[in-house]
Design an enzyme around this catalytic site. Sequence first.
Site, PDB file in Angstrom:
ATOM      1  N   ASP A  48      -8.297  12.258  -6.684  1.00 33.02           N
ATOM      2  CA  ASP A  48      -7.206  13.429  -7.164  1.00 33.02           C
ATOM      3  C   ASP A  48      -6.837  14.317  -5.933  1.00 33.02           C
ATOM      4  O   ASP A  48      -5.370  14.537  -5.763  1.00 33.02           O
ATOM      5  CB  ASP A  48      -7.975  14.317  -8.179  1.00 33.02           C
ATOM      6  CG  ASP A  48      -7.267  15.422  -8.531  1.00 33.02           C
ATOM      7  OD1 ASP A  48      -6.036  15.038  -9.244  1.00 33.02           O
ATOM      8  OD2 ASP A  48      -7.596  16.443  -8.490  1.00 33.02           O
ATOM      9  N   GLU A 116      -7.110   7.648  -9.949  1.00 35.82           N
ATOM     10  CA  GLU A 116      -7.731   8.522  -8.817  1.00 35.82           C
ATOM     11  C   GLU A 116      -8.859   7.980  -8.348  1.00 35.82           C
ATOM     12  O   GLU A 116      -9.356   8.139  -7.198  1.00 35.82           O
ATOM     13  CB  GLU A 116      -8.002   9.872  -9.809  1.00 35.82           C
ATOM     14  CG  GLU A 116      -6.959  10.450  -9.955  1.00 35.82           C
ATOM     15  CD  GLU A 116      -7.115  11.675 -11.240  1.00 35.82           C
ATOM     16  OE1 GLU A 116      -6.360  12.504 -11.310  1.00 35.82           O
ATOM     17  OE2 GLU A 116      -8.184  11.749 -11.614  1.00 35.82           O
TER      18      GLU A 116
END
Length: 142
Positions: A48, A116
């Site tokens: 992320d 992610e």
Amino acid sequence: MHSINEGPIAFFEGIDDADIGKALTHSSFKGATGGKGVDNTRFAFLGDAVINLLEAERLFHEKEELPKGLMTDHRQKLVSDDALSKLLKRILKSDYQIKSVENHASGVKAKATIVEALFGLLFEKKGIEPCRRLWKSMNEDS
């Protein structure tokens, strides 16, 4: 490494299949197995941050006319769960099943978390440059 599409597979060459499997295991699967095993939450946490950095860097260099507020708005749209979930099919082969509880497997959030996690894994094992190249390739014609 049969789960990664032909184009992106080059970025993951040399990375252990067990680590790729871990990145592809959503936390809902761990919960369904009584909390046993591994999941992708740690890789997703790292990924992320990597994705946010890569998109901020891209906007900074390619959209010099945009003020900070608009760059932030653009970045948020491009790293949203919806946008990331659409990238998953460009990374994974269409017939590959992620390890997830059925109602989570098709969910936007679960797919975004997988993307992610894959970027987190790639960063952890190979550094920022392969992540930068993969991010660029994923967003060239989208």
